[in-house]
Design an enzyme around this catalytic site. Structure first.
Site, PDB file in Angstrom:
ATOM      1  N   GLY A 151       0.884  -1.299   0.212  1.00 46.79           N
ATOM      2  CA  GLY A 151       0.135   0.099   0.205  1.00 46.79           C
ATOM      3  C   GLY A 151       0.976   1.242   0.036  1.00 46.79           C
ATOM      4  O   GLY A 151       2.058   1.055   0.361  1.00 46.79           O
ATOM      5  N   CYS A 152       0.196   2.495  -0.306  1.00 45.14           N
ATOM      6  CA  CYS A 152       0.949   3.546  -0.314  1.00 45.14           C
ATOM      7  C   CYS A 152       1.601   4.184   0.902  1.00 45.14           C
ATOM      8  O   CYS A 152       2.746   4.181   1.140  1.00 45.14           O
ATOM      9  CB  CYS A 152       0.218   4.805  -1.104  1.00 45.14           C
ATOM     10  N   TYR A 153       0.699   4.177   2.088  1.00 46.14           N
ATOM     11  CA  TYR A 153       1.252   4.563   3.229  1.00 46.14           C
ATOM     12  C   TYR A 153       2.452   3.405   3.705  1.00 46.14           C
ATOM     13  O   TYR A 153       3.200   4.000   4.321  1.00 46.14           O
ATOM     14  CB  TYR A 153       0.071   4.782   4.255  1.00 46.14           C
TER      15      TYR A 153
END
Ligand SMILES: NC(=O)c1ccc[n+]([C@@H]2O[C@H](COP(=O)([O-])OP(=O)(O)OC[C@H]3O[C@@H](n4cnc5c(N)ncnc54)[C@H](OP(=O)(O)O)[C@@H]3O)[C@@H](O)[C@H]2O)c1
Length: 356
Positions: A151-153
């Protein structure tokens, strides 16, 4: 040429994949799936593609994906991929799959129930999949058939904290992260709170205490700590915020130093980071005088990181910046594709960040 398909091609992550793939010399895009826009040319949904030779969007047909793809990117919402991945593999056991969504990320299927609110119906996929954080797991990714794109985070947070937990420098239950994200992180189809007048000139936290990326970050940082011989599980406080940017994630994190019997300084810790990421060209450890910022990575696959020792409080401060759609999604997926096909991981990813 690698024959590539994208499911979720009309979304932001899928659209970013198209942007990067058209600049990659070793790829032939054969299938672009969007159920809403099936039959339309790509340029009708993304006007920037007028004049590009791309297939029209089409309906999702697992048989067609099996027949026409060597590699499939899935850029669809959580829970959209696992129901048909096993069918796809049984039709074409050679196919490689990179899921940009979350269906392959968590090793414990029960966590899907707890954090995503549904029962994961294909837990054997979770056993096979490799977590696609390219800088840490390149060899496993090279040999993988199923890759869970982070995921991005999680990408920005794990890269920021990996050296600290790997070397056991911090207390594993003391990590606190505040993260800011631009609005494209929520995808193209969003609700009222993401309309321009509501998110422009505004900043707000969301997903308090229960953001879906928490178990992913804890799973991966705990695994990295274990590689370093530290058995304590990582336990994280994580608060994301929506900020009025198109693209970008900025992570600001803290943790308490363990008592190591030596005094640490910013310059020494920066050297630890430099050596941990040596040879990883997309992770840039900034010198102590510099501070990561989203504009310095926009449109690129870089993750910029900077670390400080706060001698006054006995805590570390670590910051990282990525473009959520590139290193946080499509760029990292392309890095993984390159490794899975024996190419250098930066192929098709060498363009510099945009400024301004
Ligand atoms: N945006 C980011 O910065 C980012 C970063 C990292 C990871 N991700 C992840 O990437 C995935 C896509 O995110 P996004 O931001 O691109 O979202 P988006 O802009 O809303 O796009 C979602 C895409 O998925 C398709 N889709 C929706 N439901 C589907 C289903 N049941 N089966 C197949 N396709 C379906 C949609 O097209 P049709 O409905 O027309 O088929 C659309 O093309 C999500 O899992 C997200 O968490 C996003």
């Amino acid at each position: 040429m690698i024959r590539v398909g994208i499911v979720g091609a009309s979304g932001y992550a899928g659209g970013e994949l198209i942007r990067l793939l058209v600049g990659h010399e070793g790829v032939n895009i054969t299938v672009l799936v969007s159920r809403t826009h099936a039959g339309k040319p790509v340029a009708q949904v993304y006007p920037g593609y007028y004049g590009y030779d791309l297939p029209h969007f089409q309906e999702l047909s697992v048989a067609e994906l099996a027949d026409r793809c060597d590699l499939l990117f899935v850029a669809a919402p959580s829970g959209a991929a696992w129901p048909w991945i096993e069918d796809l593999i049984s039709m074409n056991p050679e196919i490689k799959i990179i899921d940009i969504g979350s269906d392959l990320r968590l090793k414990d299927p029960l966590l899907y129930q707890e954090w995503y609110g549904y029962v994961h119906g294909a837990p054997e996929l979770l056993c096979e999949s490799v977590y696609g954080l390219t800088e840490l797991y390149a060899e496993d990714i090279s040999n993988a058939r199923l890759v869970a794109n982070p995921g991005c985070y999680p990408t920005a947070t794990i890269l920021a904290f990996a050296p600290l937990v790997r070397f056991g420098v911090v207390r594993m239950n003391s990590i606190i992260v505040n993260a800011l994200s631009g609005v494209s992180g929520a995808g193209r189809t969003v609700g009222q709170g993401y309309h321009f007048p509501e998110c422009n000139e505004n900043m707000r936290a969301y997903g308090l205490l229960r953001h879906r990326h928490i178990p992913e970050i804890e799973q991966e940082l705990t695994a990295i700590a274990r590689i370093g011989g530290h058995d304590e599980a990582v336990n994280l406080s994580f608060t994301p915020h929506l900020v009025p940017l198109n693209r970008g994630i900025l992570v600001t994190g803290y943790a308490d130093f363990r008592d190591l019997g030596v005094s640490l300084e910013t310059s020494g810790l920066t050297e630890v980071y430099e050596s941990f990421y040596e040879g990883k060209k997309f992770v840039r450890i900034l010198p102590p005088a510099e501070i990561p910022q989203t504009k310095a990575v926009a449109g690129s696959n870089y993750c910029d990181i900077s670390v400080r020792v706060d001698e006054r409080t006995g805590r570390v401060l670590v910051m990282s910046a990525i473009d959520n759609l590139v290193k946080g999604a499509a760029g990292q997926a392309l890095q993984n594709m390159n490794l899975m096909f024996g190419e250098p991981d930066d192929k098709g990813l060498t363009s510099a960040p945009l400024w301004p």
